[in-house]
Design a protein around this motif. Sequence first.
Motif, PDB file in Angstrom:
ATOM      1  N   ARG A   1       0.828  -1.213   0.000  1.00 21.28           N
ATOM      2  CA  ARG A   1       0.000   0.000   0.000  1.00 21.28           C
ATOM      3  C   ARG A   1       0.862   1.263   0.000  1.00 21.28           C
TER       4      ARG A   1
ATOM      5  N   SER B   1       2.662   2.046  -3.319  1.00 24.75           N
ATOM      6  CA  SER B   1       1.786   2.490  -4.409  1.00 24.75           C
ATOM      7  C   SER B   1       1.137   3.845  -4.121  1.00 24.75           C
ATOM      8  N   SER B   2       1.503   4.477  -3.027  1.00 22.67           N
ATOM      9  CA  SER B   2       0.878   5.736  -2.629  1.00 22.67           C
ATOM     10  C   SER B   2       1.466   6.925  -3.384  1.00 22.67           C
TER      11      SER B   2
ATOM     12  N   ARG C   1       5.384   7.747  -4.576  1.00 22.74           N
ATOM     13  CA  ARG C   1       5.762   8.076  -5.962  1.00 22.74           C
ATOM     14  C   ARG C   1       6.568   9.368  -5.995  1.00 22.74           C
TER      15      ARG C   1
END
Length: 244
Positions: free
Chosen positions: A220, A223-224, A228
Amino acid sequence: MTLIGRTRARAVETLGLNSPGNRNALSAALVGELAAALADCAGDGGVRAVVLTHTGTTFSAGADLRDPPRPEALVDLLRQIVELPKPVVARVTGHVRAGGLGLLAACDIAVASHRATFAFTEVRIGVAPAVISLPLLPRADPRALARHCLTGERFDAAEAVRTGLLTAAGDDADAVLEPILDGLRRSSPQALAETKRLLTTRVLEAFDQDAAALTALSARLFSSAQAREGMAAFLERRDPEWAV
């Protein structure tokens, strides 16, 4: 080019992380090759102990941001080191960052030269040391971990020894390692395996209880939006947008 160098001397197998171009970052390929090499050592009656070391000036820079392993693969690798029925000894003569510290924590014994430096840099790129906390939390000093994991500060080998991340450090890592390997060579293979089983009970309990939740947390966070931004800032050599 093989990503894991292998040599053997007097029943000790040395596995060397061999991707100096990206500072031995934990890519999917490197994690896979290391897991395969460890499996070979586990089933080889001629191996009494394993030394995990590196080429270049960095032991490991942590996860490869361009080719990261799946969180599940990293969990499996760390557990494999903990469960290996032979002692695994880390030998460090360079820098260790982020996920590289997970490898150290998974090893039974870890030695370094005084040239080595250490940092939990996850917070600097918007993630947390989730998966590596599995071997780390049962073995290291909680107050020291709070400081180092929350700030991302760099610290030296003496501090790593004090906090339990290292067993010992000295001017020459090989001089520190020599009596340790001598002791392992003089020990019964059966006794080593059963003693290691006793010593790793609590670490494996952490894997059993928390691995699934921490794997999900890692996925999680990576991919936040903040991750990024943090990874882009790192690769572009600039401060992330949250730096003040």
